[in-house]
Design an enzyme around this catalytic site. Structure first.
Site, PDB file in Angstrom:
ATOM      1  N   HIS A 282      60.415  -4.266 -75.290  1.00 20.97           N
ATOM      2  CA  HIS A 282      60.804  -4.156 -73.911  1.00 20.97           C
ATOM      3  C   HIS A 282      60.681  -2.834 -73.392  1.00 20.97           C
ATOM      4  CE1 HIS A 282      63.103  -7.843 -73.599  1.00 20.97           C
ATOM      5  NE2 HIS A 282      63.554  -7.844 -74.815  1.00 20.97           N
ATOM      6  N   ASP A 345      66.035  -5.874 -79.740  1.00 21.09           N
ATOM      7  CA  ASP A 345      65.853  -7.168 -79.642  1.00 21.09           C
ATOM      8  C   ASP A 345      64.369  -7.619 -79.145  1.00 21.09           C
ATOM      9  OD1 ASP A 345      66.313  -6.121 -76.928  1.00 21.09           O
ATOM     10  OD2 ASP A 345      66.710  -8.260 -76.404  1.00 21.09           O
ATOM     11  N   GLU A 346      64.141  -8.915 -79.572  1.00 21.58           N
ATOM     12  CA  GLU A 346      62.877  -9.582 -79.061  1.00 21.58           C
ATOM     13  C   GLU A 346      61.795  -8.695 -79.317  1.00 21.58           C
ATOM     14  OE1 GLU A 346      64.696 -12.474 -75.794  1.00 21.58           O
ATOM     15  OE2 GLU A 346      64.312 -10.571 -75.188  1.00 21.58           O
ATOM     16  N   ALA A 347      61.534  -7.822 -80.282  1.00 25.63           N
ATOM     17  CA  ALA A 347      60.381  -7.021 -80.493  1.00 25.63           C
ATOM     18  C   ALA A 347      59.230  -8.055 -81.330  1.00 25.63           C
ATOM     19  CB  ALA A 347      60.673  -6.116 -81.703  1.00 25.63           C
TER      20      ALA A 347
END
Length: 538
Positions: A282, A345-347
């Site tokens: 992100h 998150d969401e790496a």
């Protein structure tokens, strides 16, 4: 009839005039005097949100009148500030002067009392006692007084929130409320990265959160679509990385003075700001601002879409950690609160090995600058630092392995903030017809948002391992305060109740009645809420 108008007085007056006119025309004589309308009964003690821990109704109510004074501890600056806040809420609608005076100036009225010996009340608990002679709010700490003021405010008619004089009466039912929170951490997150919100818009949300005893404001300050906080050592983060938002709007960022003002205002409402810099994923806004943060040394273009998981800081490069150190150092210096959120998150563009290595290097930087790490629950797949908090955002349908990973981390000492997306995410659509919001976690109507127990959400997670709850509001489709209102209300008060009220009080049937009573209050405050058909709105 809008709540800002008196709901009974015009009808009663009209009926009296009609009766009088009919009497004169039919018998040629003055009609008998109409009996005065009975005063509205005060709201039953404890019929508020969040539900109090203990309620003992007793005796006659107290009426706030033109003679009422707000009495405070003369040696406590915090007590006087809370008294001034209370007076500021009550004066416009009641029309009463409500002077804030030292405790020893008279008797009765509304007394705000700090009592360090009342240790059972803890940091945020309070005791409210009401009777014909006055109201006393007692707390061990100023935060408890402020929470008690919110209870007092909700015990009064919704018209007390009006900004012009209303007829009242302003009565508070007799008895005693003794109240302490279930969880110490009760948060709301506002994503200012997908769409930017001004200082005044954030302050408005802070005021709304205060009414429901929220004590943490989590600001999501960076993402692919925008970087929102000025960093002196890396100025292009804000000036270039903050220059856009989802859909290609103008974006924006907070100067350091802007951010300090948000922190100050939140503190005046006894809320702690938790800033988040999401990493290593992100991060497109940062990568676009500085080419050297990319493994290939090439800056990508700014991004205005909504897909996730494509960006990552370059884990092997030493400059990455210079960047992280500078950002955390400057942000920690601006933030008096305990926590600093590092995302995580969401790496998806980062290998597991790189992710673990990155977290091993970044978490000590947070500690070096005097803060405690919070990360999204993927942090539990690495090695959480001692004292770190993990924020769980998974779903009921999330894999058992993922849930067990989080529960195991909690059993090992990493406390968990619960933000299940299919319960607590305020950006989820209520139904398929909701114009704003997303639906990847499903549709989240008011009952679904409220009707879950934090203690049983994750198998194997002991209640002692739960730090609290938080209601995140992501803003891919939310771009103005009216959108915040519609998506947060009426779901936010339910999440607040899960964080504050004892488990034994949890009951949807009772809650929906209390929530319905909040509708006129929302209206008086100008909150454009969603009128869920699941709630019998007044």
């Amino acid at each position: 009839m809008p709540v800002k108008q008196c709901r009974t007085f015009p009808r009663v007056l009209g009926a009296v005039l009609l009766v009088a006119a009919a009497g004169i025309s039919s018998v040629g004589a003055t009609a008998p005097a109409a009996a005065p309308a009975p005063a509205a009964a005060p709201r039953p003690l404890g019929q508020i949100v969040p539900a109090p821990a203990s309620v003992a109704p007793r005796g006659a109510p107290y009426a706030i009148t033109a003679a009422t004074r707000i009495r405070v501890d003369e040696d406590s600056r915090e007590s006087r500030a809370i008294g001034d806040y209370l007076a500021g809420v009550l004066r416009p609608s009641t029309g009463h002067p409500l002077p804030v005076v030292d405790e020893d100036k008279g008797r009765g009225g509304i007394l705000l009392r700090l009592s360090p010996r009342d240790r059972a009340l803890g940091e945020e608990g309070y005791r409210l006692t009401s009777g014909p002679g006055g109201i006393t709010l007692t707390a061990q700490r100023p935060a408890g007084l402020f929470r008690g003021v919110q209870t007092l405010r909700q015990q009064l008619p919704a018209a007390v929130e009006a900004d012009t004089v209303r007829p009242g009466p302003w009565t508070v039912a007799g008895g005693t409320i003794t109240d302490t929170p279930r969880f110490a951490y009760r948060g709301a997150m506002l994503d200012v990265s997908r769409h930017f919100f001004t200082v005044d818009e954030v302050k408005r949300y802070i005021d709304q959160l205060a009414l429901y005893k929220i004590n943490k404001l989590h600001l999501h300050l960076s993402d692919d679509q925008g970087w929102r906080i000025a960093i002196d050592s890396w100025p292009r983060l804000a000036t270039y990385g903050g220059s856009t938002e989802v859909g290609g709007g103008p974006g924006g960022h907070y100067t350091k003075d802007d951010y300090k003002e948000i922190v100050r205002y939140a503190a005046s409402r006894y809320q702690e700001v938790v800033p988040e810099i999401d990493m290593p994923g992100h991060t497109n806004a940062a990568l676009a601002s500085y080419a050297e943060l990319n493994c290939d040394g090439v800056a990508p273009p700014l991004y205005t879409g909504t897909a996730v998981g494509f960006s990552s800081l370059c884990v092997p490069k030493p400059v990455t950690y210079d960047f992280v150190d500078d950002v955390i150092r400057e942000l920690a210096a601006l933030t008096p609160g305990k926590y600093l959120h590092i995302g995580g998150d969401e790496a998806h563009s980062t290998t597991h090995e790189d992710y673990v290595a990155f977290m091993d290097r970044v978490q000590p930087v947070v500690a070096k600058y005097g803060k405690t790490v919070i990360g999204w629950h993927q942090l539990t797949g690495a090695r959480p630092a001692e004292g770190a908090l993990a924020q769980y955002w998974g779903l009921d349908r999330s894999s058992g392995a993922e849930k067990e990973q989080v529960a195991a981390a909690a059993r090992a000492g990493t406390k968990v903030i619960l933000s299940p997306a299919d319960r607590a995410y305020l950006d989820m659509k209520y139904t398929k017809d909701t114009k704003l919001g997303l639906s990847w976690a499903g549709y989240v109507e008011v009952q679904r948002s409220y009707d879950w127990n934090p203690a049983t959400l994750l198998p194997g997670l002991p209640e002692s391992g739960i730090a609290g709850v938080e209601a995140p509001l992501w803003t891919e489709t939310v771009s103005e305060s009216a959108h915040i209102d519609h998506m947060a209300f009426p779901r936010l008060p339910g999440i607040a109740e899960l964080g504050w009220s004892p488990a034994a009080s949890h009951d949807w049937a009772a809650y929906r009645e209390r929530l319905a009573q909040q509708g006129p209050r929302f209206e008086a405050l100008g909150i454009g809420f969603y009128r869920s058909p699941q709630v019998p709105w007044r």
